[in-house]
Design an enzyme around this catalytic site. Sequence first.
Site, short mmCIF file in Angstrom:
data_model
loop_
_atom_site.label_atom_id
_atom_site.label_comp_id
_atom_site.label_asym_id
_atom_site.label_seq_id
_atom_site.Cartn_x
_atom_site.Cartn_y
_atom_site.Cartn_z
N ASP A 43 1.07 -1.42 -0.18
CA ASP A 43 0.27 -0.56 0.04
C ASP A 43 0.85 1.68 0.28
OD1 ASP A 43 -2.11 -1.59 0.02
OD2 ASP A 43 -2.81 -0.87 2.41
N SER A 44 2.11 1.15 0.59
CA SER A 44 3.28 2.47 0.47
C SER A 44 3.00 3.04 -0.35
CB SER A 44 3.88 2.11 1.72
OG SER A 44 4.87 1.37 1.23
N VAL A 45 4.03 2.01 -1.25
CA VAL A 45 4.58 2.00 -2.38
C VAL A 45 3.18 2.85 -3.12
CG1 VAL A 45 4.86 1.17 -4.95
CG2 VAL A 45 5.74 0.36 -2.26
N TYR A 46 1.64 2.54 -3.53
CA TYR A 46 0.74 3.22 -4.57
C TYR A 46 0.23 4.65 -3.70
CZ TYR A 46 -4.27 3.50 -5.55
OH TYR A 46 -4.93 4.06 -6.37
N LEU A 93 -35.73 -6.96 -16.00
CA LEU A 93 -36.20 -8.64 -15.63
C LEU A 93 -37.34 -9.13 -15.11
CD1 LEU A 93 -32.61 -9.96 -14.60
CD2 LEU A 93 -33.63 -9.00 -17.21
N GLU A 122 -26.63 -16.02 -12.79
CA GLU A 122 -25.41 -15.12 -12.36
C GLU A 122 -25.97 -14.80 -11.11
OE1 GLU A 122 -24.32 -11.34 -14.64
OE2 GLU A 122 -24.31 -13.18 -16.80
N LYS A 124 -27.56 -12.16 -8.33
CA LYS A 124 -28.44 -10.77 -8.74
C LYS A 124 -27.11 -10.03 -7.75
CE LYS A 124 -33.00 -9.74 -9.20
NZ LYS A 124 -32.92 -8.45 -9.00
N ASP A 126 -27.26 -7.57 -5.32
CA ASP A 126 -28.74 -6.07 -4.99
C ASP A 126 -28.56 -4.66 -4.67
OD1 ASP A 126 -31.26 -5.42 -3.67
OD2 ASP A 126 -31.24 -5.53 -1.71
N GLU A 179 -24.24 -3.85 -11.45
CA GLU A 179 -24.85 -3.06 -10.66
C GLU A 179 -23.52 -2.84 -9.04
OE1 GLU A 179 -27.74 -3.66 -10.05
OE2 GLU A 179 -28.69 -3.80 -8.50
N TYR A 231 -22.09 -6.13 -15.23
CA TYR A 231 -22.57 -7.94 -16.08
C TYR A 231 -23.07 -7.42 -17.49
CZ TYR A 231 -26.74 -5.39 -15.07
OH TYR A 231 -27.59 -4.01 -14.40
N LYS A 296 -29.59 -16.53 -18.17
CA LYS A 296 -29.43 -15.78 -19.15
C LYS A 296 -29.73 -16.61 -20.29
CE LYS A 296 -27.99 -11.99 -16.78
NZ LYS A 296 -26.22 -10.37 -16.73
N LYS A 320 -36.57 -14.68 -7.56
CA LYS A 320 -36.11 -13.95 -6.68
C LYS A 320 -35.68 -14.75 -5.44
CE LYS A 320 -36.42 -9.37 -7.43
NZ LYS A 320 -37.36 -9.15 -7.51
N CYS A 414 -33.43 11.61 31.01
CA CYS A 414 -32.01 9.92 30.74
C CYS A 414 -32.82 8.68 31.78
CB CYS A 414 -30.87 10.17 30.59
SG CYS A 414 -29.31 9.41 30.65
N CYS A 417 -29.41 9.29 34.06
CA CYS A 417 -28.98 10.13 34.66
C CYS A 417 -30.22 11.04 35.33
CB CYS A 417 -27.95 10.78 34.77
SG CYS A 417 -28.16 11.83 32.66
N CYS A 432 -28.58 12.96 25.63
CA CYS A 432 -28.44 13.08 27.11
C CYS A 432 -27.37 13.55 26.99
CB CYS A 432 -28.41 11.68 27.63
SG CYS A 432 -27.37 12.38 29.44
N CYS A 437 -22.98 11.57 32.42
CA CYS A 437 -24.58 11.51 32.75
C CYS A 437 -23.02 9.61 32.89
CB CYS A 437 -24.79 10.56 31.44
SG CYS A 437 -25.72 8.83 30.75
S1 IVH Z 1 -28.90 -8.46 -16.55
C1 IVH Z 1 -31.75 -6.50 -19.37
N1 IVH Z 1 -27.30 -9.21 -14.63
O1 IVH Z 1 -31.59 -6.85 -11.25
C2 IVH Z 1 -31.97 -6.65 -17.80
N2 IVH Z 1 -29.55 -8.02 -13.88
O2 IVH Z 1 -34.73 -6.39 -12.97
C3 IVH Z 1 -30.48 -7.07 -18.21
N3 IVH Z 1 -28.87 -7.03 -11.07
O3 IVH Z 1 -31.89 -3.69 -12.21
C4 IVH Z 1 -30.32 -7.23 -15.96
N4 IVH Z 1 -27.26 -8.07 -10.86
O4 IVH Z 1 -30.09 -4.22 -12.66
C5 IVH Z 1 -27.94 -8.50 -14.68
N5 IVH Z 1 -25.92 -10.46 -12.63
C6 IVH Z 1 -26.51 -9.27 -12.89
C7 IVH Z 1 -27.59 -8.96 -12.51
C8 IVH Z 1 -28.04 -7.95 -12.37
C9 IVH Z 1 -28.14 -7.60 -10.50
C10 IVH Z 1 -30.31 -6.05 -11.68
C11 IVH Z 1 -30.26 -4.97 -12.31
C12 IVH Z 1 -31.96 -5.41 -13.00
C13 IVH Z 1 -32.67 -6.47 -12.07
C14 IVH Z 1 -33.29 -7.41 -13.15
#
Ligand code: IVH
Length: 679
Positions: A43-46, A93, A122, A124, A126, A179, A231, A296, A320, A414, A417, A432, A437
Site C-alpha cells: 500500500d505504501s508504494v501506491y 427482468l 449469475e 443477482k 442487490d 450493479e 454484468y 440468461k 427472486k 435520560c 442520569c 443526553c 452521565c
Molecule cells: S442483467 C435486461 N445481471 O437486477 C436486463 N441484472 O431487473 C439486464 N441485476 O435492475 C439485467 N445483478 O440492475 C443482470 N447479474 C445481473 C444482475 C442484474 C443485479 C439487477 C439489474 C436490474 C435488475 C433486473
Amino acid sequence: MTDKGWDLKLDRIELEKKVQQLHQTLNQYGHAYYVLDKPDVPDSVYDSMMQELLAIEAQYPDLILPDSPTQRVGGEVLSGFGKVVHDYPMLSLSNAFNNEDLREFDRRAREAVGEQLSYICELKIDGLAISLRYKEGKFVQGSTRGDGKVGEDITSNLKTIRTIPLVLKENTTIEVRGEAYMPKKSFLALNLGRDESGEEPFANPRNAAAGSLRQLDPKIAASRNLAIFIYGVGGDGSLYGQDSHSDSLDHLRTLGFETNEERQRCATIEEVIDYVTTWTEKRSSLAYEIDGIVIKVDRYEDQEQLGYTAKSPKWAIAYKFPAEEVMTTLVDIELSVGRTGVVTPTAILEPVRVAGSTVGRASLHNEDLIKEKDIRIGDTVTIRKAGDIIPEVIGPVVEQRIGIEVPFSMPTNCPVCDSELIRIEGEVALRCVNPQCPAQMKEALIHFVSRNAMNIEGLGERVVDQLYTAGLVHDVADLYTLTEEQLLALERMGKKSVANLLNGIELSKENSLEKLLFGLGIRHVGEKAASILAEEFETLSALMDANLERLLTIHEIGEKVADSIITYFSNEDVVNVLTKLESYGLNLSYKGLRRQDTPTNGPFVGKTVVLTGKLTVLNRNDAKSEIEALGGKVSGSVSKKTDLVIAGEEAGSKLAKAEELGIEIWDEEMLINALKEKE
Ligand code: IVH
C-alpha cells in the site's frame, strides 16, 4: 536565458511523461488491488505514488486530466444531476419465484430456439443498475437507470468507485452495465456511525449504495466504499465481436472491469435449479448482498430469436429469493446511552432463528421509526436480517394484536442520569447532554482504552464497569491514579492481571498525541482527523490554542469538525482532565516525523534527493522516509535543483540527466552506508 527556456520546456515534457507514467502505474496497481484483489505492491508504494501525482497536479493544475487516478476522490460538488439518454434502453427482468417458474421459462425458450440452448447463471447483486460509457478506452460518463430511457448523470460519484476503471486496457468505445453495491461490512460500519451521530440509518445496503451515489458532493460517495460488478454491455456483446454472453463477460474482464466470478454456464434447467439451490443456501457467506439469481440464454443468436417484450428480454429471467422473514414477540424495548449521549431503543425479542443465527435483540434506531411502524411492546413482529447480518424489525403483525400491546414513547429524561433529553435540530435521535452521565462516562472510558485509541491491554468493558461502579474512576485521568491495592480489591482480579493492567496503563503514557486525541472522543474527530491534527499541531497545547480560522486552514478539517474541537476545548471540565493527564506524565505530543526532530547535520540535511532505478535491498518507500527523517527532501524528477541522485539497478533517463547536469550520484550501497552511519 535561452538555456533556461529549453530547460523549462524539457521539464514540462518530462513532467507530462511522468504524469502519464504515474496514471498508468497507479491504474495498474489499482486494478490489481481493487478488482483482482491481488495487490502488485505494498500500500505504501501506491500511496507514495499517489502523493507524487497529487503534488505535481497541485503545482500544475492544467495537468489534471479527467481520467487521473486522483480524480476518483471527487473534489467538486455537483449542482444537480444532468440527464443522460441511454443509447439502448435499460430494461428490467421478469421474475421467477420457484422451480416451476424456471421450468416454464425453459420450456418456452426451448420451444422457440431448440434444444441446443444453454444458459449462464449469475448472482443477482442487490444494488442499483448503472451504465458506464467509455470513449476510446476512457471513462467519460456514468449514469443511473432512471426510468430505463433517461437516467441521471452521476459520473463524478462513480469515479470514486475503485473497481470502475478510468482507463481500459484497450482503446475501445463501449457502454457497459452493472450493479453498484455496498459490501455488507461497509454497510454495517456506516449504519453504526449513523446511529452514533444521530442520523437516520439506511434500511439495507441497496438503499445505502443508492443514497451514496445520489449525493451531490462526491466526497460522500468516496467515503462510502462502494463497488460494482459489470454484468453486460449496452446492446449486446455481438457489437464487440462476441458470440455469447459468457464470452462477452470474459472480454469485459480483460478490459479491466470487475465481473462476478461466481457465474456458471448450465446446459439444462435442472443444472440451473441446482445453482439456484446452492446459492440460496450459501448467500449469507458472500461479502455483498444478493437478492436472487439471473438466468440468461447464453448465445446471442438464441437471444435474438427469443426477442423482447416492451419491458424485458424474453431471453432472461430473475429468480427472486424468498426474503427470510420470521415472526416473534417483542417482549420489551430497552434504552441504552452511547458515548455521545444518543439514546438508542433496542427491541428485546423472544429469541428466534433467522438466516443462520438466533436473534434476541434488534436495534430500533430511534423513536420516529418506532412511531412510523407503530411498533408496540407485546406485538407479534416480523423480523429479518438487513444485509443478511443486522437483525431488523420489519413491523408489527397488526392482525395478531389482542389489545394488551403498549405503544412506546421515549422518556423525556435520560434513563441513566435522569437529566432532560434533547433533540438536536436536524437529528432524529434524542441525546443526553449531561457530560457527567454515568452511561456516557463509562462508554467514554471504554472508548479511551480501546485498541485504536490508547490501547490499554487488560482493560475491557467488564473491568471498566467494575472500576466505575467501585467509584475508582470517574474520568479518563483517574485511570492513571489506580494502585495495585485498589485493583486487587476488585472481584476476579488476580496479582498477574493487576500487574498486566498497571503495565498497560503505564505504557499508554508514551502514546503519540493522535492516540490520545482519538481516545478523548471529541465529536466528529475520528482516527483520521486525530492523526491530521496531531501531525499539524504537534502538541496538545498548540491544538488547544488554535482558533476556528486556524483549524479551517487544514484541508481535511471542515467546519463541523472545527466547531466541535473549539467547543470541546472550551469546556472547563475537559481542561481539568487534560491538566491532570499532563501532571500524571502523559506524553502530549506527536511522535511521528516532526520538523523540529529534523537533524541539523548529516549527509542529507537540506538536500534534494532523487531515487531512481530499482533498489534491491531497501524498500523504496522506507528509503524515502529514512532520507526525509535525516533532513532530506525526496523529489520525483531530476533538475538543476537536485543535489543527489541515488541510482538503483536499471536506472534510465533520470540517471542520464543527473550525469549531464553533473549531479552527485550514489548507488544503493552508498545510501545504505550513509543510513547506517546515522544509526
Ligand atoms: S442483467 C435486461 N445481471 O437486477 C436486463 N441484472 O431487473 C439486464 N441485476 O435492475 C439485467 N445483478 O440492475 C443482470 N447479474 C445481473 C444482475 C442484474 C443485479 C439487477 C439489474 C436490474 C435488475 C433486473
